[in-house]
Design an enzyme around this catalytic site. Structure first.
Site, PDB file in Angstrom:
ATOM      1  N   ARG A 160       0.831  -1.229   0.000  1.00  0.00           N
ATOM      2  CA  ARG A 160       0.000   0.000   0.000  1.00  0.00           C
ATOM      3  C   ARG A 160       0.859   1.270   0.000  1.00  0.00           C
ATOM      4  O   ARG A 160       0.549   2.257   0.672  1.00  0.00           O
ATOM      5  CB  ARG A 160      -0.941   0.027   1.210  1.00  0.00           C
ATOM      6  CG  ARG A 160      -1.979  -1.064   1.223  1.00  0.00           C
ATOM      7  CD  ARG A 160      -2.964  -0.942   0.046  1.00  0.00           C
ATOM      8  NE  ARG A 160      -4.045  -1.898   0.188  1.00  0.00           N
ATOM      9  CZ  ARG A 160      -3.975  -3.167  -0.221  1.00  0.00           C
ATOM     10  NH1 ARG A 160      -2.890  -3.630  -0.818  1.00  0.00           N
ATOM     11  NH2 ARG A 160      -5.006  -3.975  -0.047  1.00  0.00           N
ATOM     12  N   SER A 236     -10.289  -0.496   3.385  1.00  0.00           N
ATOM     13  CA  SER A 236      -9.539  -0.652   4.635  1.00  0.00           C
ATOM     14  C   SER A 236      -9.058   0.720   5.104  1.00  0.00           C
ATOM     15  O   SER A 236      -8.410   1.428   4.346  1.00  0.00           O
ATOM     16  CB  SER A 236      -8.302  -1.521   4.407  1.00  0.00           C
ATOM     17  OG  SER A 236      -8.672  -2.776   3.898  1.00  0.00           O
ATOM     18  N   GLU A 331      -4.280   3.832   6.363  1.00  0.00           N
ATOM     19  CA  GLU A 331      -3.968   3.583   4.956  1.00  0.00           C
ATOM     20  C   GLU A 331      -4.529   4.738   4.117  1.00  0.00           C
ATOM     21  O   GLU A 331      -3.999   5.107   3.089  1.00  0.00           O
ATOM     22  CB  GLU A 331      -4.627   2.259   4.533  1.00  0.00           C
ATOM     23  CG  GLU A 331      -4.224   1.805   3.154  1.00  0.00           C
ATOM     24  CD  GLU A 331      -5.216   0.840   2.541  1.00  0.00           C
ATOM     25  OE1 GLU A 331      -6.024   1.270   1.708  1.00  0.00           O
ATOM     26  OE2 GLU A 331      -5.168  -0.352   2.898  1.00  0.00           O
TER      27      GLU A 331
HETATM   28  N1  EPU Z   1     -11.068 -10.425  10.464  1.00  0.00           N
HETATM   29  C1  EPU Z   1     -11.784 -10.498  11.636  1.00  0.00           C
HETATM   30  N2  EPU Z   1     -12.696  -9.523  11.899  1.00  0.00           N
HETATM   31  C2  EPU Z   1     -12.952  -8.496  11.041  1.00  0.00           C
HETATM   32  C3  EPU Z   1     -12.220  -8.433   9.830  1.00  0.00           C
HETATM   33  C4  EPU Z   1     -11.275  -9.404   9.561  1.00  0.00           C
HETATM   34  O1  EPU Z   1     -11.593 -11.396  12.443  1.00  0.00           O
HETATM   35  O2  EPU Z   1     -13.802  -7.673  11.351  1.00  0.00           O
HETATM   36  C5  EPU Z   1     -10.105 -11.490  10.140  1.00  0.00           C
HETATM   37  C6  EPU Z   1     -10.641 -12.380   9.013  1.00  0.00           C
HETATM   38  O3  EPU Z   1     -11.416 -13.408   9.488  1.00  0.00           O
HETATM   39  C7  EPU Z   1      -9.374 -12.904   8.381  1.00  0.00           C
HETATM   40  C8  EPU Z   1      -8.403 -11.767   8.590  1.00  0.00           C
HETATM   41  O4  EPU Z   1      -8.922 -10.934   9.610  1.00  0.00           O
HETATM   42  O5  EPU Z   1      -8.895 -14.010   9.053  1.00  0.00           O
HETATM   43  C9  EPU Z   1      -8.129 -10.975   7.310  1.00  0.00           C
HETATM   44  O6  EPU Z   1      -9.334 -10.417   6.817  1.00  0.00           O
HETATM   45  P1  EPU Z   1      -9.586 -10.264   5.232  1.00  0.00           P
HETATM   46  O7  EPU Z   1      -9.288 -11.532   4.541  1.00  0.00           O
HETATM   47  O8  EPU Z   1     -10.948  -9.670   5.076  1.00  0.00           O
HETATM   48  O9  EPU Z   1      -8.472  -9.287   4.735  1.00  0.00           O
HETATM   49  P2  EPU Z   1      -7.842  -7.953   5.335  1.00  0.00           P
HETATM   50  O10 EPU Z   1      -6.465  -8.254   5.778  1.00  0.00           O
HETATM   51  O11 EPU Z   1      -8.763  -7.335   6.341  1.00  0.00           O
HETATM   52  C10 EPU Z   1      -6.774  -7.116   3.110  1.00  0.00           C
HETATM   53  C11 EPU Z   1      -6.709  -5.793   2.399  1.00  0.00           C
HETATM   54  C12 EPU Z   1      -7.964  -5.538   1.594  1.00  0.00           C
HETATM   55  C13 EPU Z   1      -8.106  -6.663   0.585  1.00  0.00           C
HETATM   56  C14 EPU Z   1      -8.166  -8.003   1.331  1.00  0.00           C
HETATM   57  C15 EPU Z   1      -8.164  -9.181   0.405  1.00  0.00           C
HETATM   58  C16 EPU Z   1      -5.294  -4.366   3.768  1.00  0.00           C
HETATM   59  C17 EPU Z   1      -5.233  -3.250   4.746  1.00  0.00           C
HETATM   60  N3  EPU Z   1      -6.514  -4.734   3.397  1.00  0.00           N
HETATM   61  O12 EPU Z   1      -7.829  -7.020   4.056  1.00  0.00           O
HETATM   62  O13 EPU Z   1      -7.799  -4.333   0.878  1.00  0.00           O
HETATM   63  O14 EPU Z   1      -9.284  -6.507  -0.197  1.00  0.00           O
HETATM   64  O15 EPU Z   1      -6.994  -8.150   2.176  1.00  0.00           O
HETATM   65  O16 EPU Z   1      -6.925  -9.277  -0.234  1.00  0.00           O
HETATM   66  O17 EPU Z   1      -4.258  -4.856   3.334  1.00  0.00           O
HETATM   67  C18 EPU Z   1      -8.181  -1.985   0.882  1.00  0.00           C
HETATM   68  O18 EPU Z   1      -6.969  -1.835   0.851  1.00  0.00           O
HETATM   69  O19 EPU Z   1      -8.973  -0.991   0.888  1.00  0.00           O
HETATM   70  C19 EPU Z   1      -8.733  -3.325   0.972  1.00  0.00           C
HETATM   71  C20 EPU Z   1     -10.046  -3.546   1.110  1.00  0.00           C
END
Ligand code: EPU
Length: 335
Positions: A160, A236, A331
């Site tokens: 990012r 995010s 971010e």
């Molecule tokens: N989780 C929770 N509770 C929540 C949210 C997430 O327990 O409320 C847990 C999920 O169960 C999972 C883990 O956290 O085990 C990761 O969650 P998720 O797969 O939804 O991905 P993320 O790390 O929250 C990142 C990117 C997203 C991108 C997704 C998929 C960042 C900051 N965010 O989210 O990017 O779409 O992976 O690749 O890196 C963005 O940058 O705007 C964005 C949406």
């Protein structure tokens, strides 16, 4: 070029923040830059406003980049180079690539924003980042007033992040992006991300196409991320933090099911999980709050001000710091 005075900022940011823009200059063609008679170093540039939280008055001119057009600029046996103007909607561009059977963008389906903003923070999702397919970025230098081309290796892309967000901040206006996309027979599908492979399996899709992957990504995103056209948000709000092994081990002791990923200099913990553990998921605070299906997304329930959203983000940062001793980094850009 169009110039309007006293317009609402609402259509120009995905958080739907309503502020008065004193002067809005819409650029429809890169040649408009020649006729712009203002100090470009003192303006705010808005593409789709998908990664910005507006908290302050917009007394400086706001430049809205609205250039349109997508074309193949180089056609080879295994790949094409495609140039997309900064004002093109990112997701429309992804769909255009898929309908032409050009591969590489499918995992990044449905990311809100315009093409010009995509390289700024190296957008990414489901195991792919724009840096993986980016050939070059074309940009207008605000000081020398010249068009420049930056190749991928010059942009210093990271998680990012890119030079456009760090050392070159506010120096350039991105006018188009050139991507290297694969042709039929040369596609490399990335379905390693758990949720993608699971959904493909459930649907019993074996020889998946780029269209299948895109459809699955769209379905996953729709199930856990709010549509900014319906609920204002900026995806995010925070980056996923990387913590030292010792801190990770200490947190893991009390939270054996904590999701985590190995990173270069430590362990990456999902910020959404940390925020969720602090009890913020789905919480409504005045007109703002976090999304019910993903705590990492701060939303505008209607009439929130930028300041209200900013204050909530600070409260969230404080609770994560208190509970886990981890500092979350935004971010989203704060104006
Ligand atoms: N989780 C929770 N509770 C929540 C949210 C997430 O327990 O409320 C847990 C999920 O169960 C999972 C883990 O956290 O085990 C990761 O969650 P998720 O797969 O939804 O991905 P993320 O790390 O929250 C990142 C990117 C997203 C991108 C997704 C998929 C960042 C900051 N965010 O989210 O990017 O779409 O992976 O690749 O890196 C963005 O940058 O705007 C964005 C949406």
């Amino acid at each position: 070029m169009q110039i309007s005075n006293k317009v609402s900022s609402k259509p120009y940011n995905t958080f739907n923040i309503d502020l008065d823009i004193d002067q809005l200059i819409t650029i429809d063609d890169v040649s408009d830059f020649e006729y712009l008679d203002i100090d470009l170093t003192k303006i705010l540039v808005l593409g789709g406003g998908s990664n910005i939280l507006l908290t302050d008055k917009l007394t400086k001119p706001v430049l809205h980049i609205n250039t349109k057009g997508v074309k193949v600029v180089n056609d080879q046996e295994s790949y094409v180079l495609v140039e997309a103007c900064a004002g093109e909607e990112w997701h429309d561009f992804v769909l255009w690539a898929i309908s032409n059977n050009f591969g590489g963008l499918e995992n990044m389906s449905l990311i809100p924003g315009k093409c010009g903003a995509a390289p700024m923070q190296n957008i990414g999702a489901y195991g792919v980042e724009i840096k993986d397919v980016l050939h070059a970025v074309k940009a207008f230098d605000k000081t020398s007033k010249k068009m420049l081309t930056f190749h991928n290796s010059e942009c210093d892309f990271g998680y990012r992040s890119s030079n456009f967000k760090t050392i070159w901040k506010d120096k350039f206006i991105i006018t188009s992006i050139v991507l290297k996309l694969t042709k039929e027979g040369y596609h490399v599908l990335n379905t390693s991300y758990g949720a993608i492979s699971k959904t493909l399996e459930e649907k019993q899709i074996i020889n998946s196409t780029i269209k299948d992957v895109s459809d699955v990504v769209i379905a996953i995103r729709q199930s856990k991320l709010p549509d900014p056209k319906v609920i204002g948000n900026s995806g995010s709000f925070f980056k996923n933090p990387v913590v030292e092994q010792s801190l990770f081990d200490a947190i893991l002791k009390d939270n054996p099911n904590m999701p985590n990923y190995l990173a270069e200099n430590g362990v990456k913990i999902p910020a959404g999980w940390l925020i969720d553990q602090c009890g913020w998921k789905g919480k409504v605070v005045g007109q703002t709050g976090t999304y019910k299906n993903q705590a990492l997304v701060i939303v505008n329930h209607g009439e929130a001000t930028g300041e209200e959203i900013f204050n909530l983000s600070k409260d969230i940062q404080r609770s994560v710091k208190d509970k886990f001793n981890i500092e979350l980094e935004a971010e989203v850009n704060i104006w």
